[in-house]
Scaffold this active site. Sequence first.
Site, PDB file in Angstrom:
ATOM      1  N   ASP A  31      36.775  34.863  47.413  1.00 36.08           N
ATOM      2  CA  ASP A  31      37.616  34.367  48.507  1.00 36.08           C
ATOM      3  C   ASP A  31      37.362  32.873  48.696  1.00 36.08           C
ATOM      4  O   ASP A  31      36.228  32.405  48.639  1.00 36.08           O
ATOM      5  CB  ASP A  31      37.301  35.131  49.806  1.00 36.08           C
ATOM      6  CG  ASP A  31      38.377  34.929  50.851  1.00 36.08           C
ATOM      7  OD1 ASP A  31      39.127  35.882  51.124  1.00 36.08           O
ATOM      8  OD2 ASP A  31      38.471  33.804  51.404  1.00 36.08           O
ATOM      9  N   ILE A  32      38.445  32.145  48.942  1.00 39.34           N
ATOM     10  CA  ILE A  32      38.334  30.685  49.057  1.00 39.34           C
ATOM     11  C   ILE A  32      37.624  30.269  50.358  1.00 39.34           C
ATOM     12  O   ILE A  32      37.068  29.177  50.435  1.00 39.34           O
ATOM     13  CB  ILE A  32      39.737  30.045  48.939  1.00 39.34           C
ATOM     14  CG1 ILE A  32      39.652  28.595  48.509  1.00 39.34           C
ATOM     15  CG2 ILE A  32      40.549  30.218  50.207  1.00 39.34           C
ATOM     16  CD1 ILE A  32      40.977  28.006  48.066  1.00 39.34           C
ATOM     17  N   ASN A  88      43.562  44.741  55.301  1.00 38.29           N
ATOM     18  CA  ASN A  88      44.314  44.450  56.513  1.00 38.29           C
ATOM     19  C   ASN A  88      45.798  44.698  56.279  1.00 38.29           C
ATOM     20  O   ASN A  88      46.308  44.393  55.202  1.00 38.29           O
ATOM     21  CB  ASN A  88      44.101  42.990  56.918  1.00 38.29           C
ATOM     22  CG  ASN A  88      42.654  42.698  57.296  1.00 38.29           C
ATOM     23  OD1 ASN A  88      41.994  43.529  57.898  1.00 38.29           O
ATOM     24  ND2 ASN A  88      42.164  41.528  56.914  1.00 38.29           N
ATOM     25  N   GLU A  96      47.194  38.036  56.201  1.00 41.43           N
ATOM     26  CA  GLU A  96      47.744  36.684  56.026  1.00 41.43           C
ATOM     27  C   GLU A  96      48.488  36.547  54.712  1.00 41.43           C
ATOM     28  O   GLU A  96      49.453  35.784  54.620  1.00 41.43           O
ATOM     29  CB  GLU A  96      46.613  35.647  56.068  1.00 41.43           C
ATOM     30  CG  GLU A  96      45.985  35.508  57.442  1.00 41.43           C
ATOM     31  CD  GLU A  96      44.754  34.609  57.430  1.00 41.43           C
ATOM     32  OE1 GLU A  96      44.381  34.115  56.341  1.00 41.43           O
ATOM     33  OE2 GLU A  96      44.166  34.433  58.514  1.00 41.43           O
ATOM     34  N   VAL A  97      48.026  37.233  53.685  1.00 39.14           N
ATOM     35  CA  VAL A  97      48.659  37.134  52.367  1.00 39.14           C
ATOM     36  C   VAL A  97      49.317  38.475  52.058  1.00 39.14           C
ATOM     37  O   VAL A  97      48.640  39.519  52.047  1.00 39.14           O
ATOM     38  CB  VAL A  97      47.638  36.764  51.272  1.00 39.14           C
ATOM     39  CG1 VAL A  97      48.327  36.690  49.915  1.00 39.14           C
ATOM     40  CG2 VAL A  97      46.950  35.445  51.604  1.00 39.14           C
ATOM     41  N   HIS A 101      45.299  43.421  49.258  1.00 37.47           N
ATOM     42  CA  HIS A 101      44.005  43.016  48.715  1.00 37.47           C
ATOM     43  C   HIS A 101      42.902  43.724  49.471  1.00 37.47           C
ATOM     44  O   HIS A 101      43.016  43.977  50.666  1.00 37.47           O
ATOM     45  CB  HIS A 101      43.814  41.497  48.810  1.00 37.47           C
ATOM     46  CG  HIS A 101      44.202  40.909  50.122  1.00 37.47           C
ATOM     47  ND1 HIS A 101      45.521  40.664  50.459  1.00 37.47           N
ATOM     48  CD2 HIS A 101      43.462  40.542  51.186  1.00 37.47           C
ATOM     49  CE1 HIS A 101      45.561  40.167  51.681  1.00 37.47           C
ATOM     50  NE2 HIS A 101      44.333  40.088  52.154  1.00 37.47           N
ATOM     51  N   MET A 102      41.849  44.018  48.751  1.00 35.81           N
ATOM     52  CA  MET A 102      40.655  44.607  49.348  1.00 35.81           C
ATOM     53  C   MET A 102      39.593  43.524  49.422  1.00 35.81           C
ATOM     54  O   MET A 102      39.293  42.873  48.414  1.00 35.81           O
ATOM     55  CB  MET A 102      40.175  45.774  48.483  1.00 35.81           C
ATOM     56  CG  MET A 102      38.931  46.451  48.985  1.00 35.81           C
ATOM     57  SD  MET A 102      38.534  47.831  47.927  1.00 35.81           S
ATOM     58  CE  MET A 102      39.822  48.962  48.439  1.00 35.81           C
ATOM     59  N   HIS A 103      39.054  43.298  50.635  1.00 31.43           N
ATOM     60  CA  HIS A 103      37.933  42.370  50.797  1.00 31.43           C
ATOM     61  C   HIS A 103      36.647  43.146  50.510  1.00 31.43           C
ATOM     62  O   HIS A 103      36.425  44.222  51.084  1.00 31.43           O
ATOM     63  CB  HIS A 103      37.845  41.868  52.237  1.00 31.43           C
ATOM     64  CG  HIS A 103      39.017  41.062  52.711  1.00 31.43           C
ATOM     65  ND1 HIS A 103      38.985  39.692  52.843  1.00 31.43           N
ATOM     66  CD2 HIS A 103      40.254  41.440  53.109  1.00 31.43           C
ATOM     67  CE1 HIS A 103      40.143  39.271  53.316  1.00 31.43           C
ATOM     68  NE2 HIS A 103      40.936  40.306  53.490  1.00 31.43           N
TER      69      HIS A 103
HETATM   70  P1  AMP Z   1      43.977  38.652  54.837  1.00 33.59           P
HETATM   71  O1  AMP Z   1      43.783  37.996  56.180  1.00 33.59           O
HETATM   72  O2  AMP Z   1      43.416  40.042  54.777  1.00 33.59           O
HETATM   73  O3  AMP Z   1      45.426  38.587  54.361  1.00 33.59           O
HETATM   74  O4  AMP Z   1      43.095  37.818  53.822  1.00 33.59           O
HETATM   75  C1  AMP Z   1      43.594  36.811  53.003  1.00 33.59           C
HETATM   76  C2  AMP Z   1      42.398  36.174  52.342  1.00 33.59           C
HETATM   77  O5  AMP Z   1      42.856  35.427  51.234  1.00 33.59           O
HETATM   78  C3  AMP Z   1      41.639  35.212  53.253  1.00 33.59           C
HETATM   79  O6  AMP Z   1      40.284  35.650  53.369  1.00 33.59           O
HETATM   80  C4  AMP Z   1      41.755  33.869  52.528  1.00 33.59           C
HETATM   81  O7  AMP Z   1      40.597  33.084  52.646  1.00 33.59           O
HETATM   82  C5  AMP Z   1      42.022  34.315  51.095  1.00 33.59           C
HETATM   83  N1  AMP Z   1      42.724  33.349  50.251  1.00 33.59           N
HETATM   84  C6  AMP Z   1      43.904  32.732  50.527  1.00 33.59           C
HETATM   85  N2  AMP Z   1      44.261  31.924  49.509  1.00 33.59           N
HETATM   86  C7  AMP Z   1      43.291  32.052  48.563  1.00 33.59           C
HETATM   87  C8  AMP Z   1      43.081  31.487  47.280  1.00 33.59           C
HETATM   88  N3  AMP Z   1      43.934  30.591  46.745  1.00 33.59           N
HETATM   89  N4  AMP Z   1      41.984  31.824  46.585  1.00 33.59           N
HETATM   90  C9  AMP Z   1      41.104  32.711  47.106  1.00 33.59           C
HETATM   91  N5  AMP Z   1      41.241  33.282  48.312  1.00 33.59           N
HETATM   92  C10 AMP Z   1      42.318  32.967  49.040  1.00 33.59           C
END
Ligand code: AMP
Length: 120
Positions: A31-32, A88, A96-97, A101-103
């Site tokens: 994660d960035i 999420n 947000e994305v 995705h699984m954290h």
């Molecule tokens: P969510 O809030 O569950 O949608 O998490 C989205 C995650 O994507 C966040 O933890 C961001 O920090 C991560 N993220 C967004 N853009 C990038 C990227 N280019 N490379 C790695 N992680 C990213």
Amino acid sequence: MAEETIFSKIIRREIPTDILYQDDLVTAFNDIHPQAPTHILIIPNHLIPTCNEVKASDEKALGRMITVAAKLAAEAGIAENGYRLIMNCNQHGGQEVYHIHMHLVGGEPLGPILNGHLQN
Ligand code: AMP
């Protein structure tokens, strides 16, 4: 047709990313903006915008996400102490994305999961 996110570019290696694992079904990368010493995202290679759009045909990729999470947790040395897997969904879930995705987060005690929600 769902709109691509930056994660599709990461899967295609069109932007520089710290990819830790990739196979025919899933991709994993750091994660960035890490929220813990280990914070990895594991995603399906095909676009599913939210958990609401998951279909039975996605089950193989979603199962792979968990086996890859376990493998990466072991490699990171956090398997025995433990970690948290989080997905999420939509606004209330804090998504947000819009590419599921699984954290995988760990490397320190993570505390209560939901800031008081659902705690007894
Ligand atoms: P969510 O809030 O569950 O949608 O998490 C989205 C995650 O994507 C966040 O933890 C961001 O920090 C991560 N993220 C967004 N853009 C990038 C990227 N280019 N490379 C790695 N992680 C990213």
